[in-house]
Design an enzyme around this catalytic site. Structure first.
Site, PDB file in Angstrom:
ATOM      1  N   ILE A 165     -61.544  74.298  55.877  1.00  0.00           N
ATOM      2  CA  ILE A 165     -62.571  73.434  55.677  1.00  0.00           C
ATOM      3  C   ILE A 165     -63.078  73.574  54.337  1.00  0.00           C
ATOM      4  O   ILE A 165     -62.633  74.806  53.691  1.00  0.00           O
ATOM      5  CB  ILE A 165     -63.728  73.945  56.839  1.00  0.00           C
ATOM      6  CG1 ILE A 165     -64.002  75.550  56.590  1.00  0.00           C
ATOM      7  CG2 ILE A 165     -63.347  73.586  58.241  1.00  0.00           C
ATOM      8  CD1 ILE A 165     -65.089  75.970  57.514  1.00  0.00           C
ATOM      9  N   ASP A 166     -64.043  72.880  53.855  1.00  0.00           N
ATOM     10  CA  ASP A 166     -64.269  72.899  52.398  1.00  0.00           C
ATOM     11  C   ASP A 166     -65.275  74.192  52.173  1.00  0.00           C
ATOM     12  O   ASP A 166     -65.568  74.849  52.825  1.00  0.00           O
ATOM     13  CB  ASP A 166     -65.125  71.508  51.917  1.00  0.00           C
ATOM     14  CG  ASP A 166     -64.207  70.515  52.026  1.00  0.00           C
ATOM     15  OD1 ASP A 166     -63.208  70.545  52.012  1.00  0.00           O
ATOM     16  OD2 ASP A 166     -64.874  69.175  52.121  1.00  0.00           O
ATOM     17  N   LYS A 167     -64.926  74.336  50.890  1.00  0.00           N
ATOM     18  CA  LYS A 167     -66.040  75.737  50.146  1.00  0.00           C
ATOM     19  C   LYS A 167     -67.501  75.709  50.832  1.00  0.00           C
ATOM     20  O   LYS A 167     -67.875  76.864  51.242  1.00  0.00           O
ATOM     21  CB  LYS A 167     -65.896  75.649  48.748  1.00  0.00           C
ATOM     22  CG  LYS A 167     -66.678  76.876  48.091  1.00  0.00           C
ATOM     23  CD  LYS A 167     -66.540  76.745  46.407  1.00  0.00           C
ATOM     24  CE  LYS A 167     -67.076  75.536  45.769  1.00  0.00           C
ATOM     25  NZ  LYS A 167     -68.743  75.680  45.883  1.00  0.00           N
TER      26      LYS A 167
END
Length: 332
Positions: A165-167
């Site tokens: 998942i994104d930062k």
């Protein structure tokens, strides 16, 4: 028809009908694929990145340039278009030796056994090392926690990582401790049988309580750092959304994914006029409430356990900043 995506050792000559991903340091690794009729005419780098989803199109382009991609045992150029029945083999280079060090970073562990580790990822934490983020990642943390018990299928940069998942997205992520678990989870992801429910706060109010966005996502034609709805070159992407609460100029929603494309929820919601609050890439460039990144949380992850065969579901509680923001919006 035989499955077109298999990986075999260079010494193997037997027919393989199911996807096989074998790791063996003593032999060269080869990706093998036979082109199905419906894939006829696709550029080879695009075909390979769609067939072997763990690898990027740019990675295949480099291998094509190096002569490591063969069609009928002969190297091809990057603009080669595959034909039905083509026999393709990709000679995988030895993994690059990088200094990815274990780091004693506290993990919010939701569940752990001999096969999988599920954690609640905090905001502003990258999943695996990359340019600009060489350390302090989820990988560094799980390498310390799990020691040598991590799947090696995705190489030295992404040990145990089967999805990400994104930062700035928080929430549940699964780490695979062995290759068997990794293969099982990867197959479920490919079949779209894994349950993935997210919660988000988006701009604007909805006229209906729920809906489905079915629009392919690919690289933006105007900004290569962004994804976009791309009818011509995008990959299928489906997001189901439901309004949980209306908050004046904003809405608190749940998103359920059928597919898992890069930035899928962010792109899909922006495409229908509801960019995520705090998302300065796909929404307004000025973020209110001093937010750093999109307000998006991976709430639920469910899958068939690789050893027991039982369906298991895991939930990550909302982070404090998200809960506080909901209260603030409700009061205003």
């Amino acid at each position: 028809m035989k499955d077109p995506a298999t990986i075999t050792d260079i010494s193997e000559t037997s027919d393989v009908s199911d996807p096989v991903f074998e790791e063996d340091d003593s032999v060269e690794q080869i990706l093998e694929s036979t082109v199905a009729p419906e894939k006829n005419g696709i550029r080879i780098d695009k075909y390979l990145s769609e067939t072997f989803e763990d690898y990027s199109r740019s990675w295949f382009q480099k291998l094509i340039k190096d002569g490591a991609v063969l069609v009928s045992q002969k190297p091809v150029r990057a603009n080669y278009k595959v034909a039905s029945g083509d026999s393709i083999s990709v000679h995988v280079p030895e993994p690059e030796i990088l200094d990815v060090k274990p780091e004693n970073i506290p993990l919010d562990i939701l569940y752990e056994d001999d096969d999988v580790l599920l954690i609640n990822k905090p905001k502003d934490m990258v999943v695996h090392p990359a340019p600009g983020h060489p350390d302090h990642t989820v990988v560094n943390a799980v390498m310390y926690h799990c020691r040598d018990q991590l799947s090696g299928i995705n190489g030295v940069l992404r040990p145990g990582i089967v999805h990400r998942i994104d930062k700035d997205t928080t929430g549940v992520i699964v780490i695979c401790k062995n290759d068997r678990a990794h293969l099982s989870l990867a197959a479920q992801l490919k079949e779209h049988s894994i349950t993935r429910r997210y919660e988000a706060i988006v701009y604007n109010s909805f006229t209906k309580d729920e809906g489905t966005i079915d629009a392919p996502i690919g690289r933006s034609a105007t900004d290569r750092k962004k994804m976009a709805i791309n009818e011509r070159n995008g990959r299928p992407a489906v997001t189901h959304y439901k309004v949980l609460k209306r908050l004046g100029k904003y809405s608190y929603i749940q998103c359920t994914l059928e597919t898992g494309r890069t930035h899928q929820i962010r792109v899909h919601m922006a495409s229908i006029g509801h960019p995520l609050l705090g998302d300065t890439v796909y929404g307004p460039q000025k973020s209110p409430f001093r937010l750093m990144g999109q307000t998006l949380h991976a709430r639920v992850l469910g899958f068939i356990h690789p050893s027991t065969g039982q369906y298991m579901e895991f939930e990550a509680p909302l982070p404090d900043y998200f809960k506080e923001l909901l209260v603030k919006l409700e009061q205003s």
